[in-house]
Design a protein around this motif. Structure first.
Motif, PDB file in Angstrom:
ATOM      1  N   ASP A 134      15.924  -2.422  -0.088  1.00  0.00           N
ATOM      2  CA  ASP A 134      15.420  -3.515  -0.598  1.00  0.00           C
ATOM      3  C   ASP A 134      13.642  -3.387  -0.418  1.00  0.00           C
ATOM      4  OD1 ASP A 134      17.613  -5.007  -0.989  1.00  0.00           O
ATOM      5  OD2 ASP A 134      17.620  -6.085   0.831  1.00  0.00           O
ATOM      6  N   ALA A 135      13.122  -4.111  -1.564  1.00  0.00           N
ATOM      7  CA  ALA A 135      11.667  -4.043  -1.357  1.00  0.00           C
ATOM      8  C   ALA A 135      10.979  -4.899  -0.254  1.00  0.00           C
ATOM      9  CB  ALA A 135      11.175  -4.549  -2.851  1.00  0.00           C
ATOM     10  N   PRO A 136       9.971  -4.339   0.366  1.00  0.00           N
ATOM     11  CA  PRO A 136       9.210  -4.959   1.558  1.00  0.00           C
ATOM     12  C   PRO A 136       8.732  -6.531   0.793  1.00  0.00           C
ATOM     13  CG  PRO A 136       8.294  -2.701   1.135  1.00  0.00           C
ATOM     14  CD  PRO A 136       9.152  -3.202  -0.167  1.00  0.00           C
ATOM     15  N   VAL A 137       8.432  -7.257   1.932  1.00  0.00           N
ATOM     16  CA  VAL A 137       8.340  -8.779   1.612  1.00  0.00           C
ATOM     17  C   VAL A 137       6.721  -9.015   2.398  1.00  0.00           C
ATOM     18  CG1 VAL A 137       8.748 -11.134   1.698  1.00  0.00           C
ATOM     19  CG2 VAL A 137      10.620  -9.395   1.603  1.00  0.00           C
ATOM     20  N   PHE A 138       5.747  -9.517   1.448  1.00  0.00           N
ATOM     21  CA  PHE A 138       4.518  -9.967   1.963  1.00  0.00           C
ATOM     22  C   PHE A 138       4.864 -11.400   2.434  1.00  0.00           C
ATOM     23  CE2 PHE A 138       0.575 -12.043   0.884  1.00  0.00           C
ATOM     24  CZ  PHE A 138      -0.241 -11.445   1.580  1.00  0.00           C
ATOM     25  N   ASP A 170       7.424  -7.535   5.840  1.00  0.00           N
ATOM     26  CA  ASP A 170       8.487  -7.241   6.535  1.00  0.00           C
ATOM     27  C   ASP A 170       8.922  -6.030   5.686  1.00  0.00           C
ATOM     28  OD1 ASP A 170      11.199  -6.806   6.958  1.00  0.00           O
ATOM     29  OD2 ASP A 170      11.831  -8.703   6.532  1.00  0.00           O
ATOM     30  N   THR A 171       8.658  -4.607   6.320  1.00  0.00           N
ATOM     31  CA  THR A 171       8.797  -3.412   5.935  1.00  0.00           C
ATOM     32  C   THR A 171      10.367  -2.925   5.380  1.00  0.00           C
ATOM     33  OG1 THR A 171       8.810  -2.389   7.780  1.00  0.00           O
ATOM     34  CG2 THR A 171       6.656  -2.685   6.674  1.00  0.00           C
ATOM     35  N   ARG A 172      11.061  -3.734   5.743  1.00  0.00           N
ATOM     36  CA  ARG A 172      12.576  -3.552   5.642  1.00  0.00           C
ATOM     37  C   ARG A 172      13.293  -2.376   6.287  1.00  0.00           C
ATOM     38  NH1 ARG A 172      15.161  -7.678   2.058  1.00  0.00           N
ATOM     39  NH2 ARG A 172      13.518  -8.960   1.432  1.00  0.00           N
ATOM     40  N   LEU A 173      12.414  -1.489   6.568  1.00  0.00           N
ATOM     41  CA  LEU A 173      12.660  -0.102   6.868  1.00  0.00           C
ATOM     42  C   LEU A 173      11.792   0.293   8.023  1.00  0.00           C
ATOM     43  CD1 LEU A 173      14.910   2.283   6.865  1.00  0.00           C
ATOM     44  CD2 LEU A 173      13.336   3.248   4.919  1.00  0.00           C
ATOM     45  N   ARG A 174      11.764   0.931   9.277  1.00  0.00           N
ATOM     46  CA  ARG A 174      11.038   1.011  10.233  1.00  0.00           C
ATOM     47  C   ARG A 174       9.688   1.738   9.523  1.00  0.00           C
ATOM     48  NH1 ARG A 174       9.395   0.992  15.433  1.00  0.00           N
ATOM     49  NH2 ARG A 174       8.477   2.635  16.177  1.00  0.00           N
ATOM     50  N   ALA A 175       8.410   1.228   9.685  1.00  0.00           N
ATOM     51  CA  ALA A 175       7.549   1.730   9.053  1.00  0.00           C
ATOM     52  C   ALA A 175       6.807   3.020  10.329  1.00  0.00           C
ATOM     53  CB  ALA A 175       6.284   0.759   9.093  1.00  0.00           C
ATOM     54  N   ASP A 201       8.463  -6.262  11.335  1.00  0.00           N
ATOM     55  CA  ASP A 201       7.042  -6.922  10.839  1.00  0.00           C
ATOM     56  C   ASP A 201       5.929  -6.041  11.092  1.00  0.00           C
ATOM     57  OD1 ASP A 201       8.445 -10.048  11.399  1.00  0.00           O
ATOM     58  OD2 ASP A 201       8.500  -9.069   9.462  1.00  0.00           O
ATOM     59  N   ILE A 202       5.085  -5.951  10.315  1.00  0.00           N
ATOM     60  CA  ILE A 202       3.703  -5.399  10.789  1.00  0.00           C
ATOM     61  C   ILE A 202       2.610  -6.597  10.279  1.00  0.00           C
ATOM     62  CG2 ILE A 202       4.270  -3.111  10.707  1.00  0.00           C
ATOM     63  CD1 ILE A 202       3.070  -2.730   7.732  1.00  0.00           C
TER      64      ILE A 202
END
Length: 196
Positions: free
Chosen positions: A92-96, A110-115, A139-140
């Motif tokens: 899924d696309a990240p969320v701002f 929310d990067t959806r996958l570990r950044a 989250d970052i």
């Protein structure tokens, strides 16, 4: 035989966990059996979460932003324009998120996958690099949220780039249609955004 033992152990574990569920702190809420809500925002100082309505369950406004308002503040969310691509498939696309929480401004993704990164994640917004702080889950957090909101409020589109542990560094486009109206709503609880 081992299958039966495994089923019994899992069953005993679930019964034990349900007995302790009420004493599990909010920071470990993902261990609770009925946990399905997402935080309004994780506070930058302590990463404790205030439980709010999941932004995913709120219909987007006419301009594409999902806005959640609670007693502690307001949060606006919007998905980036493309999904995450990795060698194992797409995610899924990240969320701002732009948030005013208890009078403080936060910007998170929310990067959806570990950044990629340990305590800090290298993020480039429109070519300007910065170290974003890792929060809970995926989250970052932006280091200077007020400045970033001011920058974004003057743009129609922004490009954000960061990498993942399981995927290469990628650029994501965020369409900012309606963002000035979001900033106006955030100002009600966070007057420090008056210059944005």
């Amino acid at each position: 035989m081992w299958i039966i033992v495994t089923i019994i152990v899992i069953g005993v574990g679930l019964v034990w966990l349900s007995g302790l569920e009420s004493s599990i702190p909010d920071e470990l809420g993902f261990l609770k059996l009925g946990h399905h809500s997402t935080p309004l925002v994780s506070e930058s100082a302590s990463d404790t979460a205030s439980q709010g309505t999941p932004a995913a369950d709120v219909p987007p406004t006419d301009n594409g932003w999902k806005i959640v308002e609670g007693a502690d503040g307001l949060e606006a969310a919007r998905e980036f324009g493309s999904r995450i691509h990795s060698s194992t498939g797409d995610f899924d696309a990240p969320v701002f998120y732009a948030t005013c929480y208890r009078g403080q401004v936060f910007v998170r993704v929310d990067t959806r996958l570990r950044a990629a990164g340990d305590k800090a994640v290298q993020v480039s917004v429109d070519g300007a690099p910065a170290s974003w702080r890792r929060g809970t889950n995926q989250d970052i957090f932006a280091p200077s949220p007020e400045q970033l909101i001011k920058h974004l409020a003057s743009r129609a589109v922004t490009s954000v780039r960061f990498g993942f542990d399981e995927a290469p560094s990628q650029s994501f486009t965020l369409h900012l249609t309606g963002f000035p109206q979001v900033v106006q709503q955030l100002r009600k609880s966070c007057p420090q955004l008056s210059g944005a």
